[in-house]
Design a protein around this motif. Structure first.
Motif, mmCIF file in Angstrom:
data_model
loop_
_atom_site.group_PDB
_atom_site.id
_atom_site.type_symbol
_atom_site.label_atom_id
_atom_site.label_comp_id
_atom_site.label_asym_id
_atom_site.label_seq_id
_atom_site.Cartn_x
_atom_site.Cartn_y
_atom_site.Cartn_z
ATOM 1 N N SER A 14 38.113 41.143 21.466
ATOM 2 C CA SER A 14 39.357 41.921 21.446
ATOM 3 C C SER A 14 40.309 41.527 22.566
ATOM 4 C CB SER A 14 39.048 43.419 21.540
ATOM 5 O OG SER A 14 38.386 43.720 22.754
ATOM 6 N N HIS A 15 39.779 41.050 23.701
ATOM 7 C CA HIS A 15 40.618 40.702 24.843
ATOM 8 C C HIS A 15 40.043 39.496 25.578
ATOM 9 C CE1 HIS A 15 41.741 44.880 24.151
ATOM 10 N NE2 HIS A 15 42.847 44.630 24.814
ATOM 11 N N LEU A 16 40.943 38.656 26.078
ATOM 12 C CA LEU A 16 40.588 37.516 26.927
ATOM 13 C C LEU A 16 41.540 37.508 28.116
ATOM 14 C CD1 LEU A 16 40.365 34.646 24.294
ATOM 15 C CD2 LEU A 16 38.440 35.665 25.487
ATOM 16 N N CYS A 17 41.014 37.211 29.293
ATOM 17 C CA CYS A 17 41.883 37.104 30.458
ATOM 18 C C CYS A 17 41.304 36.084 31.424
ATOM 19 C CB CYS A 17 42.021 38.469 31.139
ATOM 20 S SG CYS A 17 43.185 38.451 32.511
ATOM 21 N N TRP A 18 42.108 35.072 31.769
ATOM 22 C CA TRP A 18 41.698 34.066 32.741
ATOM 23 C C TRP A 18 41.982 34.569 34.142
ATOM 24 C CZ3 TRP A 18 39.184 29.579 31.816
ATOM 25 C CH2 TRP A 18 39.206 29.081 30.521
ATOM 26 N N GLU A 19 41.079 34.281 35.056
ATOM 27 C CA GLU A 19 41.314 34.514 36.472
ATOM 28 C C GLU A 19 42.443 33.565 36.895
ATOM 29 O OE1 GLU A 19 39.192 33.520 40.675
ATOM 30 O OE2 GLU A 19 38.797 32.373 38.872
ATOM 31 N N PRO A 20 43.325 33.994 37.810
ATOM 32 C CA PRO A 20 44.457 33.143 38.192
ATOM 33 C C PRO A 20 44.070 31.724 38.623
ATOM 34 C CG PRO A 20 44.770 35.331 39.101
ATOM 35 C CD PRO A 20 43.395 35.305 38.479
ATOM 36 N N ARG A 21 42.899 31.546 39.222
ATOM 37 C CA ARG A 21 42.487 30.204 39.658
ATOM 38 C C ARG A 21 41.873 29.396 38.525
ATOM 39 N NH1 ARG A 21 39.141 31.405 44.950
ATOM 40 N NH2 ARG A 21 38.139 29.573 44.112
ATOM 41 N N GLY A 22 41.627 30.004 37.363
ATOM 42 C CA GLY A 22 41.104 29.283 36.209
ATOM 43 C C GLY A 22 39.618 28.997 36.241
ATOM 44 N N GLN A 23 38.879 29.636 37.144
ATOM 45 C CA GLN A 23 37.448 29.368 37.255
ATOM 46 C C GLN A 23 36.588 30.396 36.522
ATOM 47 O OE1 GLN A 23 36.894 29.211 41.481
ATOM 48 N NE2 GLN A 23 37.670 27.124 41.631
ATOM 49 N N ARG A 24 37.201 31.504 36.110
ATOM 50 C CA ARG A 24 36.474 32.554 35.416
ATOM 51 C C ARG A 24 37.327 33.127 34.297
ATOM 52 N NH1 ARG A 24 35.657 32.154 40.450
ATOM 53 N NH2 ARG A 24 33.576 31.991 41.260
ATOM 54 N N LEU A 25 36.643 33.589 33.275
ATOM 55 C CA LEU A 25 37.281 34.191 32.108
ATOM 56 C C LEU A 25 36.550 35.496 31.842
ATOM 57 C CD1 LEU A 25 39.112 33.856 29.501
ATOM 58 C CD2 LEU A 25 37.123 32.749 28.466
ATOM 59 N N ILE A 26 37.292 36.573 31.643
ATOM 60 C CA ILE A 26 36.671 37.842 31.266
ATOM 61 C C ILE A 26 36.969 38.056 29.782
ATOM 62 C CG2 ILE A 26 38.595 39.311 31.981
ATOM 63 C CD1 ILE A 26 35.022 40.317 32.636
ATOM 64 N N LEU A 78 38.375 49.016 23.899
ATOM 65 C CA LEU A 78 39.054 48.462 25.063
ATOM 66 C C LEU A 78 40.552 48.401 24.771
ATOM 67 C CD1 LEU A 78 38.478 47.141 27.836
ATOM 68 C CD2 LEU A 78 38.269 44.971 26.631
ATOM 69 N N ALA A 79 41.372 48.869 25.711
ATOM 70 C CA ALA A 79 42.830 48.852 25.536
ATOM 71 C C ALA A 79 43.493 47.743 26.339
ATOM 72 C CB ALA A 79 43.425 50.202 25.926
ATOM 73 N N SER A 80 42.970 47.440 27.528
ATOM 74 C CA SER A 80 43.550 46.379 28.356
ATOM 75 C C SER A 80 42.487 45.807 29.276
ATOM 76 C CB SER A 80 44.733 46.900 29.171
ATOM 77 O OG SER A 80 44.284 47.841 30.121
ATOM 78 N N LEU A 81 42.740 44.591 29.721
ATOM 79 C CA LEU A 81 41.771 43.886 30.558
ATOM 80 C C LEU A 81 42.525 42.914 31.447
ATOM 81 C CD1 LEU A 81 38.690 43.418 30.931
ATOM 82 C CD2 LEU A 81 38.847 41.677 29.177
ATOM 83 N N GLY A 82 42.165 42.848 32.723
ATOM 84 C CA GLY A 82 42.856 41.918 33.589
ATOM 85 C C GLY A 82 42.188 41.722 34.926
ATOM 86 N N PHE A 83 42.617 40.679 35.626
ATOM 87 C CA PHE A 83 42.189 40.399 36.991
ATOM 88 C C PHE A 83 43.289 40.863 37.933
ATOM 89 C CE2 PHE A 83 39.573 37.233 34.820
ATOM 90 C CZ PHE A 83 38.383 37.305 35.526
ATOM 91 N N ALA A 84 42.911 41.458 39.051
ATOM 92 C CA ALA A 84 43.879 41.873 40.069
ATOM 93 C C ALA A 84 43.683 40.981 41.285
ATOM 94 C CB ALA A 84 43.677 43.337 40.424
ATOM 95 N N GLY A 85 44.494 39.961 41.393
ATOM 96 C CA GLY A 85 44.403 39.061 42.530
ATOM 97 C C GLY A 85 43.199 38.138 42.460
ATOM 98 N N SER A 86 43.143 37.205 43.376
ATOM 99 C CA SER A 86 42.038 36.268 43.442
ATOM 100 C C SER A 86 42.054 35.609 44.811
ATOM 101 C CB SER A 86 42.168 35.204 42.353
ATOM 102 O OG SER A 86 41.074 34.327 42.389
ATOM 103 N N SER A 87 40.860 35.422 45.374
ATOM 104 C CA SER A 87 40.741 34.730 46.649
ATOM 105 C C SER A 87 39.420 33.972 46.642
ATOM 106 C CB SER A 87 40.775 35.728 47.813
ATOM 107 O OG SER A 87 39.582 36.486 47.840
ATOM 108 N N ASP A 88 39.142 33.259 47.724
ATOM 109 C CA ASP A 88 37.867 32.555 47.827
ATOM 110 C C ASP A 88 36.693 33.517 47.874
ATOM 111 O OD1 ASP A 88 39.088 30.095 47.795
ATOM 112 O OD2 ASP A 88 39.169 29.925 49.979
ATOM 113 N N GLU A 89 36.929 34.752 48.313
ATOM 114 C CA GLU A 89 35.860 35.730 48.461
ATOM 115 C C GLU A 89 35.588 36.534 47.194
ATOM 116 O OE1 GLU A 89 38.531 35.790 50.784
ATOM 117 O OE2 GLU A 89 37.446 34.363 52.022
#
Length: 109
Positions: A14-26, A78-89
């Motif tokens: 139902s939903h796909l979202c890439w992490e801003p750095r492109g290393q993970r997908l939810i 599920l209504a929405s899905l997303g990443f909030a920010g991204s860092s090395d940690e």
């Protein structure tokens, strides 16, 4: 093979979202019942799930499921899905459900 990545032979994404750095997908998905005789699959009586997929794009696209989280109720989509920010940690995954609940999943890597 999406079923192999998500750990379910049949699933409706139902939903796909890439992490801003492109290393993970939810991936937000709902399990489906596999019916015999060519009948159309229908939703299983299980809650929707979220799968965290590790991705690599070079030299070719590879993906492997590294974590799964079950939703909070079988009747709640599920209504929405997303990443909030991204860092090395790490990063924060937010999942909004149609009943108004919000799930926050901090990810540390």
């Amino acid at each position: 093979d999406l079923g192999g990545i998500l750990g379910s032979p049949t699933a409706t994404v139902s939903h796909l979202c890439w992490e801003p750095r492109g290393q993970r997908l939810i991936v937000g998905w709902r399990p489906q019942l596999q019916l015999a005789g060519g009948e159309r699959p229908r939703a299983a009586d299980e809650p929707p799930a979220l799968s965290l997929v590790s991705t690599r794009t070079l030299p070719s696209l590879t993906a492997s499921c590294i974590a799964q989280v079950k939703g909070h109720g079988a009747g709640c989509a599920l209504a929405s899905l997303g990443f909030a920010g991204s860092s090395d940690e790490g990063t924060l995954v937010s999942a909004g459900w149609v009943d108004g609940r919000v799930t926050l999943l901090p990810l540390v890597f």
